[in-house]
Design an enzyme around this catalytic site. Sequence first.
Site, mmCIF file in Angstrom:
data_model
loop_
_atom_site.group_PDB
_atom_site.id
_atom_site.type_symbol
_atom_site.label_atom_id
_atom_site.label_comp_id
_atom_site.label_asym_id
_atom_site.label_seq_id
_atom_site.Cartn_x
_atom_site.Cartn_y
_atom_site.Cartn_z
ATOM 1 N N ASN A 99 0.836 -1.202 0.000
ATOM 2 C CA ASN A 99 0.000 0.000 0.000
ATOM 3 C C ASN A 99 0.869 1.249 0.000
ATOM 4 O O ASN A 99 1.926 1.294 0.629
ATOM 5 C CB ASN A 99 -1.036 -0.003 1.132
ATOM 6 C CG ASN A 99 -0.468 -0.236 2.519
ATOM 7 O OD1 ASN A 99 0.558 -0.879 2.687
ATOM 8 N ND2 ASN A 99 -1.143 0.305 3.521
ATOM 9 N N GLU A 135 0.315 5.212 0.627
ATOM 10 C CA GLU A 135 -0.649 6.204 1.087
ATOM 11 C C GLU A 135 -0.220 7.622 0.696
ATOM 12 O O GLU A 135 0.912 7.866 0.287
ATOM 13 C CB GLU A 135 -0.825 6.088 2.615
ATOM 14 C CG GLU A 135 -1.445 4.756 2.999
ATOM 15 C CD GLU A 135 -1.717 4.606 4.479
ATOM 16 O OE1 GLU A 135 -2.387 3.632 4.849
ATOM 17 O OE2 GLU A 135 -1.257 5.455 5.276
ATOM 18 N N CYS A 149 -4.111 0.646 -2.605
ATOM 19 C CA CYS A 149 -3.947 -0.607 -1.870
ATOM 20 C C CYS A 149 -2.819 -1.455 -2.457
ATOM 21 O O CYS A 149 -2.463 -1.323 -3.627
ATOM 22 C CB CYS A 149 -5.224 -1.435 -1.935
ATOM 23 S SG CYS A 149 -6.701 -0.623 -1.326
ATOM 24 N N GLU A 185 -2.897 -4.632 -3.225
ATOM 25 C CA GLU A 185 -3.330 -5.552 -4.282
ATOM 26 C C GLU A 185 -3.322 -4.867 -5.645
ATOM 27 O O GLU A 185 -2.851 -5.425 -6.635
ATOM 28 C CB GLU A 185 -4.739 -6.082 -3.986
ATOM 29 C CG GLU A 185 -4.845 -6.903 -2.716
ATOM 30 C CD GLU A 185 -5.208 -6.074 -1.478
ATOM 31 O OE1 GLU A 185 -4.797 -4.892 -1.395
ATOM 32 O OE2 GLU A 185 -5.911 -6.613 -0.601
ATOM 33 N N CYS A 192 -10.243 -5.157 -0.409
ATOM 34 C CA CYS A 192 -11.407 -4.271 -0.400
ATOM 35 C C CYS A 192 -12.196 -4.464 -1.694
ATOM 36 O O CYS A 192 -11.749 -5.127 -2.632
ATOM 37 C CB CYS A 192 -10.957 -2.819 -0.237
ATOM 38 S SG CYS A 192 -10.267 -2.079 -1.730
ATOM 39 N N CYS A 222 -10.395 -3.444 -4.959
ATOM 40 C CA CYS A 222 -9.350 -4.401 -5.343
ATOM 41 C C CYS A 222 -9.974 -5.679 -5.901
ATOM 42 O O CYS A 222 -9.466 -6.256 -6.861
ATOM 43 C CB CYS A 222 -8.442 -4.719 -4.162
ATOM 44 S SG CYS A 222 -7.296 -3.369 -3.791
#
Length: 156
Positions: A61, A63, A72, A74, A111, A114
């Site tokens: 990830n 940010e 993210c 993934e 999520c 993803c």
Amino acid sequence: MKELKISAKIQVCDYNELNPAEKNLIDAAKEAVMRAYAPYSRFQVGAAALLANNEIVTGNNQENVAYPSGLCAERTTLFYANSRFPDTAVDTLAVAAYTNGDFTEEPVSPCGSCRQVILEAQNRYNHPVRMMLYGKKGVYIIEKITDLLPLSFGSF
Ligand SMILES: [Zn+2]
């Protein structure tokens, strides 16, 4: 009126039950965790994709102070894999997460956004994307992303 039932098959096993190649992929995701940039959530996630050409691509990830600008693990991983090997299917995607100084007890699952991107990879190559979600208590193995995204949006 009739009722539709949706079910998902998830195998749960211990890390030590995995074969060496599976352990290697989980280990790659766990290593990628340590390179995550997560100063805001302090929830580091790593992912490792095993491609059909046997390459392993990792990501984590990333940010941003403007929160929605981050991404993210993934999706970082799959977009990186697609950018390096655009003609190669994704075989397996392993995910691990780390917070408060340790890996999570329970597996962390992708999520919704993803899941949609993983579905795109599965459909793009007409090849099931197997998921391996690591937790200290156990590993979830899901044979195809559609198990985690039933009634998914697709091309019609
Ligand atoms: Zn996500």
